[in-house]
Design a protein around this motif. Structure first.
Motif, PDB file in Angstrom:
ATOM      1  N   VAL A 162      -8.153   1.458 -14.763  1.00 17.09           N
ATOM      2  CA  VAL A 162      -7.728   1.557 -13.369  1.00 17.09           C
ATOM      3  C   VAL A 162      -6.610   2.587 -13.283  1.00 17.09           C
ATOM      4  O   VAL A 162      -5.579   2.451 -13.937  1.00 17.09           O
ATOM      5  CB  VAL A 162      -7.230   0.191 -12.847  1.00 17.09           C
ATOM      6  N   ARG A 163      -6.824   3.596 -12.463  1.00 17.16           N
ATOM      7  CA  ARG A 163      -5.830   4.659 -12.338  1.00 17.16           C
ATOM      8  C   ARG A 163      -4.901   4.379 -11.172  1.00 17.16           C
ATOM      9  O   ARG A 163      -5.309   3.857 -10.137  1.00 17.16           O
ATOM     10  CB  ARG A 163      -6.542   5.995 -12.150  1.00 17.16           C
ATOM     11  N   CYS A 164      -3.640   4.761 -11.327  1.00 13.11           N
ATOM     12  CA  CYS A 164      -2.626   4.544 -10.298  1.00 13.11           C
ATOM     13  C   CYS A 164      -2.774   5.492  -9.115  1.00 13.11           C
ATOM     14  O   CYS A 164      -2.286   5.208  -8.029  1.00 13.11           O
ATOM     15  CB  CYS A 164      -1.233   4.718 -10.895  1.00 13.11           C
ATOM     16  N   ASP A 165      -3.423   6.623  -9.338  1.00  9.51           N
ATOM     17  CA  ASP A 165      -3.524   7.615  -8.271  1.00  9.51           C
ATOM     18  C   ASP A 165      -4.831   7.512  -7.488  1.00  9.51           C
ATOM     19  O   ASP A 165      -5.149   8.393  -6.705  1.00  9.51           O
ATOM     20  CB  ASP A 165      -3.329   9.028  -8.822  1.00  9.51           C
ATOM     21  N   GLU A 166      -5.547   6.423  -7.667  1.00 14.91           N
ATOM     22  CA  GLU A 166      -6.751   6.171  -6.879  1.00 14.91           C
ATOM     23  C   GLU A 166      -6.549   4.896  -6.081  1.00 14.91           C
ATOM     24  O   GLU A 166      -6.112   3.877  -6.615  1.00 14.91           O
ATOM     25  CB  GLU A 166      -7.979   6.031  -7.783  1.00 14.91           C
ATOM     26  N   ILE A 167      -6.868   4.933  -4.807  1.00 16.11           N
ATOM     27  CA  ILE A 167      -6.714   3.771  -3.932  1.00 16.11           C
ATOM     28  C   ILE A 167      -7.937   2.874  -4.118  1.00 16.11           C
ATOM     29  O   ILE A 167      -9.057   3.285  -3.856  1.00 16.11           O
ATOM     30  CB  ILE A 167      -6.565   4.211  -2.465  1.00 16.11           C
TER      31      ILE A 167
END
Length: 160
Positions: A120-125
């Motif tokens: 899970v990436r932090c820069d994807e909503i």
């Protein structure tokens, strides 16, 4: 109406708010919205605030401790605002949970970066409603909780 909000009730309200945020986050996680690294970092100050508020109410601890609750709420609010900026690509996110530029990387380095990337990436909503994300809600809501903690402190001080 406001006179019904004693300092202890305000502490309870702020602590309950943090506990509700934690429960909500865990429910979202249970239904399939895995948290990123910044999401998890936002949970710790809420846990501290909820436990602090419970301890203050249970053991009738001094109301001066409500400033620690305010600090915890402000901490998670700051992380939430930062996370909101990372989601909108305003700020660079932490290397552990955002994509990095690939220019000038060898194929081996690129493969290593891909393999080390979190799920899970932090820069994807991952979730939003009307353009408002969970990080946005946490940032603003936690700011409100910080205000309630400070209000409890000031009200206790005024009545002492």
């Amino acid at each position: 109406m406001l006179e019904l909000l004693t300092p202890r009730r305000l502490v309870g309200l702020a602590a309950f708010g943090s506990a509700a945020v934690l429960v909500g986050a865990l429910i979202f996680q249970a239904i399939g919205y895995a948290p990123c690294e910044l999401c998890i970092e936002q949970r710790w100050p809420h846990l501290f605030a909820a436990l602090l508020g419970a301890a203050m109410l249970l053991f009738r601890l001094p109301m001066g401790l409500s400033l620690l609750g305010a600090l915890a709420a402000l901490t998670t609010s700051v992380i939430g605002f930062y996370h909101s900026g990372v989601e909108r690509h305003i700020f660079a996110g932490p290397d552990a949970c955002t994509s990095n530029p690939v220019g000038g990387m060898s194929a081996q380095d690129l493969l290593a970066q891909i393999q080390a990337a979190p799920l899970v990436r932090c820069d994807e909503i991952s979730w939003e409603i009307f353009g408002i994300t969970m990080a946005n809600l946490n940032a603003v809501g936690s700011l409100v909780f910080a205000g309630i903690w400070v209000w409890a402190f000031l009200k206790a001080r005024a009545t002492a």
